[in-house]
Design an enzyme around this catalytic site. Structure first.
Site, PDB file in Angstrom:
ATOM      1  N   GLY A 260       0.826  -1.206   0.000  1.00  0.00           N
ATOM      2  CA  GLY A 260       0.000   0.000   0.000  1.00  0.00           C
ATOM      3  C   GLY A 260       0.861   1.258   0.000  1.00  0.00           C
ATOM      4  N   PRO A 261       0.226   2.428   0.139  1.00  0.00           N
ATOM      5  CA  PRO A 261       0.949   3.703   0.107  1.00  0.00           C
ATOM      6  C   PRO A 261       2.067   3.797   1.146  1.00  0.00           C
ATOM      7  CG  PRO A 261      -1.423   4.080   0.084  1.00  0.00           C
ATOM      8  CD  PRO A 261      -1.239   2.608   0.237  1.00  0.00           C
TER       9      PRO A 261
ATOM     10  N   HIS B 289      -9.731   8.267  18.713  1.00  0.00           N
ATOM     11  CA  HIS B 289     -10.563   7.661  17.665  1.00  0.00           C
ATOM     12  C   HIS B 289     -11.758   6.874  18.207  1.00  0.00           C
ATOM     13  CE1 HIS B 289      -7.761   7.821  13.894  1.00  0.00           C
ATOM     14  NE2 HIS B 289      -8.085   9.007  14.362  1.00  0.00           N
TER      15      HIS B 289
HETATM   16  N1  LIG Z   1      -1.576   5.830   4.504  1.00  0.00           N
HETATM   17  C1  LIG Z   1      -1.398   6.680   5.505  1.00  0.00           C
HETATM   18  O1  LIG Z   1      -1.219   7.869   5.310  1.00  0.00           O
HETATM   19  C2  LIG Z   1      -1.411   6.201   6.918  1.00  0.00           C
HETATM   20  C3  LIG Z   1      -1.380   7.154   7.956  1.00  0.00           C
HETATM   21  C4  LIG Z   1      -1.360   6.711   9.278  1.00  0.00           C
HETATM   22  C5  LIG Z   1      -1.383   5.358   9.547  1.00  0.00           C
HETATM   23  N2  LIG Z   1      -1.418   4.481   8.511  1.00  0.00           N
HETATM   24  C6  LIG Z   1      -1.476   3.041   8.824  1.00  0.00           C
HETATM   25  O2  LIG Z   1      -0.464   2.317   8.147  1.00  0.00           O
HETATM   26  C7  LIG Z   1      -0.955   1.015   7.777  1.00  0.00           C
HETATM   27  C8  LIG Z   1      -0.772   0.823   6.253  1.00  0.00           C
HETATM   28  O3  LIG Z   1      -1.416   1.894   5.589  1.00  0.00           O
HETATM   29  P1  LIG Z   1      -1.668   1.907   4.002  1.00  0.00           P
HETATM   30  O4  LIG Z   1      -2.298   3.212   3.694  1.00  0.00           O
HETATM   31  O5  LIG Z   1      -0.467   1.510   3.244  1.00  0.00           O
HETATM   32  O6  LIG Z   1      -2.795   0.774   3.937  1.00  0.00           O
HETATM   33  P2  LIG Z   1      -3.261  -0.208   2.767  1.00  0.00           P
HETATM   34  O7  LIG Z   1      -3.277   0.494   1.458  1.00  0.00           O
HETATM   35  O8  LIG Z   1      -4.501  -0.835   3.237  1.00  0.00           O
HETATM   36  O9  LIG Z   1      -2.072  -1.253   2.724  1.00  0.00           O
HETATM   37  C9  LIG Z   1      -1.957  -2.238   3.705  1.00  0.00           C
HETATM   38  C10 LIG Z   1      -1.159  -3.377   3.138  1.00  0.00           C
HETATM   39  O10 LIG Z   1      -1.220  -4.484   4.057  1.00  0.00           O
HETATM   40  C11 LIG Z   1      -1.685  -5.622   3.359  1.00  0.00           C
HETATM   41  N3  LIG Z   1      -2.449  -6.509   4.241  1.00  0.00           N
HETATM   42  C12 LIG Z   1      -3.565  -6.217   4.936  1.00  0.00           C
HETATM   43  N4  LIG Z   1      -3.981  -7.280   5.619  1.00  0.00           N
HETATM   44  C13 LIG Z   1      -3.119  -8.301   5.331  1.00  0.00           C
HETATM   45  C14 LIG Z   1      -3.014  -9.650   5.729  1.00  0.00           C
HETATM   46  N5  LIG Z   1      -3.880 -10.197   6.572  1.00  0.00           N
HETATM   47  N6  LIG Z   1      -1.995 -10.372   5.235  1.00  0.00           N
HETATM   48  C15 LIG Z   1      -1.096  -9.848   4.392  1.00  0.00           C
HETATM   49  N7  LIG Z   1      -1.132  -8.549   3.978  1.00  0.00           N
HETATM   50  C16 LIG Z   1      -2.135  -7.786   4.464  1.00  0.00           C
HETATM   51  C17 LIG Z   1      -2.577  -5.056   2.282  1.00  0.00           C
HETATM   52  O11 LIG Z   1      -2.803  -6.011   1.285  1.00  0.00           O
HETATM   53  P3  LIG Z   1      -3.974  -5.811   0.193  1.00  0.00           P
HETATM   54  O12 LIG Z   1      -3.540  -4.685  -0.685  1.00  0.00           O
HETATM   55  O13 LIG Z   1      -3.988  -7.102  -0.490  1.00  0.00           O
HETATM   56  O14 LIG Z   1      -5.213  -5.496   0.962  1.00  0.00           O
HETATM   57  C18 LIG Z   1      -1.727  -3.884   1.821  1.00  0.00           C
HETATM   58  O15 LIG Z   1      -0.679  -4.301   1.011  1.00  0.00           O
HETATM   59  C19 LIG Z   1      -2.418   0.990   8.230  1.00  0.00           C
HETATM   60  O16 LIG Z   1      -2.491   0.392   9.488  1.00  0.00           O
HETATM   61  C20 LIG Z   1      -2.787   2.458   8.351  1.00  0.00           C
HETATM   62  O17 LIG Z   1      -3.815   2.727   9.294  1.00  0.00           O
HETATM   63  C21 LIG Z   1      -1.441   4.863   7.220  1.00  0.00           C
END
Ligand SMILES: NC(=O)c1ccc[n+]([C@@H]2O[C@H](COP(=O)([O-])OP(=O)(O)OC[C@H]3O[C@@H](n4cnc5c(N)ncnc54)[C@H](OP(=O)(O)O)[C@@H]3O)[C@@H](O)[C@H]2O)c1
Length: 444
Positions: free
Chosen positions: A10-11, A222
């Site tokens: 993901g991002p 939250h």
């Molecule tokens: N993006 C932000 O700005 C931001 C800010 C603060 C906190 N965060 C936290 O950082 C974390 C990642 O964020 P993100 O934006 O990159 O989220 P995302 O786009 O949902 O990416 C999460 C990644 O984890 C993988 N994943 C989820 N469940 C899984 C499982 N059971 N087994 C294997 N892989 C799994 C997803 O796979 P799939 O693609 O196949 O679903 C995806 O590759 C989250 O907890 C989010 O709350 C993000």
């Protein structure tokens, strides 16, 4: 640290890969689940096509975070990683760039020889206790592994065109991110600090992973903001007119009751931290000094410093004032009509159907449900009562159950299954048992 494996596509995973790729000594691999997830499959296809990942920024000041780069390896999924690595160099660092509720299952999917070789594992978005769970899970395979927790991800990064998930934009950076390690005087923390310093992100080292995990304000705010009648109805059923997460009722969920729930939840978490010998968190100081500043005129500095020892009603008054004073951005320039930037107009993300027609819950409140459940269970293990956590989680569960019952025709994702994350909690339970045994041994 030289061979870095990032779990997740993901991002967050992309931005971290970009940061690590700036030091050319790093060999970077990324692993997703392209064979079982459409989202990961799309990412995999896009990367195959472009052979490049790209990070851009919204704000010129964050230019150092941008980049176009190529991964050394992208594994379509975990089987692929496990098979391919038999004949290749192994990784010394694993970064979990996925949701905290996926940590255990991601580690389970990685073959033992790879886990045995790891020197450190980094948790980017943990909850309180995540490092205990991960350390316990690896206890037999790799007992010396160093577990590092970030307080939270360093900023805000998203995909801006879902047709191009290999390109992300970072729209903001956090001013305070904490990191803590299970190893004392960890050289790895210093290495991370230097690496992130080069992209103008300041990481503050704290004594333990627990301290870092606890310094994330979303754990405290939250659950009350999202697990209330107003927000749950909006997330599940929508609303006739737009409503906003950080606005006062009726434009948003913030009422005296919500503020009361926030204060009590904060006290329950603080009590758990005290039992774990970690310092409590001054919520008001954290909000004002580390999240969003308010104008000097808003608070008496004495109240901020002494927030924790003030009477409950005074604390609630101050929290209400804090949310009221950032309804607008108090540092923005007003227009000719005296209107400031509408800072609190953050819409709720609602449930949605993915490309396969499966209903998905947004990150808020699903991730908060997991995080709060784990903290609640830690409270239980320590013999601490958590009536506010119980109330918030029960309310969340009731709304989800009712929604499923009234919409039997819909196909729901696993996130809608209400659970108490027993396997994760059992690992934390074993971790406590081990620590207790160790303490007794040391005292002998
Ligand atoms: N993006 C932000 O700005 C931001 C800010 C603060 C906190 N965060 C936290 O950082 C974390 C990642 O964020 P993100 O934006 O990159 O989220 P995302 O786009 O949902 O990416 C999460 C990644 O984890 C993988 N994943 C989820 N469940 C899984 C499982 N059971 N087994 C294997 N892989 C799994 C997803 O796979 P799939 O693609 O196949 O679903 C995806 O590759 C989250 O907890 C989010 O709350 C993000």
């Amino acid at each position: 640290m030289s061979n870095v494996l990032i779990a997740g596509t993901g991002p967050v995973a992309i931005q971290l890969a970009c940061i690590f790729s700036k030091d050319k000594r790093h060999h970077i691999g990324m692993v997703g689940r392209a064979n079982t997830s459409m989202k990961a499959h799309d990412f995999y296809q896009n990367y195959q096509q472009h052979n490049q990942l790209e990070v851009s920024v919204q704000n010129k000041e964050h230019q150092a975070l941008t980049g176009q780069f190529t991964l050394h390896q992208l594994y379509a999924d975990y089987n692929n990683l496990n098979q391919r690595l038999r004949s290749q160099q192994l990784y010394d660092t694993l970064i979990l760039a996925c949701q905290a509720d996926a940590y255990r299952s991601v580690i389970e999917r990685i073959a033992t020889p790879i886990l045995k070789q790891l020197e450190q594992i980094i948790l980017i978005s943990p909850t309180i206790g995540s490092h205990m769970m991960v350390q316990q899970q690896l206890n037999e395979i790799n007992p010396d592994i160093e577990v590092i927790s970030f307080s939270t991800y360093i900023g805000d990064t998203r995909v801006y065109d879902i047709e191009a998930p290999h390109q992300v934009v970072t729209t903001g950076i956090k001013h305070h991110v904490y990191i803590g390690s299970t190893k004392q005087d960890s050289p790895m923390l210093k290495t991370l600090q230097t690496l992130f310093d080069h992209v103008d992100v300041c990481l503050t080292i704290v004594a333990t992973p627990l301290l870092a995990e606890a310094r994330n304000s979303s754990l405290y705010v939250h659950p009350p903001l999202f697990m209330n009648e107003f927000s749950m109805r909006t997330i599940l059923d929508g609303s006739d007119v737009p409503v906003y997460v950080y606005k006062l009722f009726p434009e948003g969920p913030i009422t005296m009751r919500l503020i009361h729930e926030m204060r009590v939840l904060w006290q329950e978490i603080n009590l758990i931290l005290q039992h774990l010998k970690a310092p409590s968190l001054n919520l008001l100081a954290f909000m004002v000094k580390e999240n969003y500043p308010v104008r000097e005129e808003t608070f008496n500095p004495y109240d901020i410093v002494h927030f924790e020892s003030l009477p409950a009603i005074h604390q609630e008054y101050l929290l209400y004032v804090r949310y009221s004073s950032i309804l607008i951005d108090p540092f923005s320039k007003p227009d000719a009509q005296g209107r400031y930037f509408d800072f609190s107009a953050v819409p709720f993300q609602q449930i949605y159907q993915d490309k396969q027609g499966v209903m998905q819950l947004p990150r808020m409140p699903y991730e908060d449900y997991y995080r709060t459940s784990i903290i609640q269970q830690i409270g239980k293990l320590l013999g601490i009562e958590t009536p506010m956590m119980d109330r918030l989680l029960k309310r969340y569960s009731e709304h989800i159950s009712k929604f499923i019952a009234t919409n039997p025709e819909l196909n729901f994702s696993k996130q809608f299954q209400l659970q108490n994350f027993e396997k994760d909690v059992n690992l934390i339970k074993d971790y406590f048992k081990n620590c207790f045994t160790l303490n007794i041994e040391n005292k002998k």
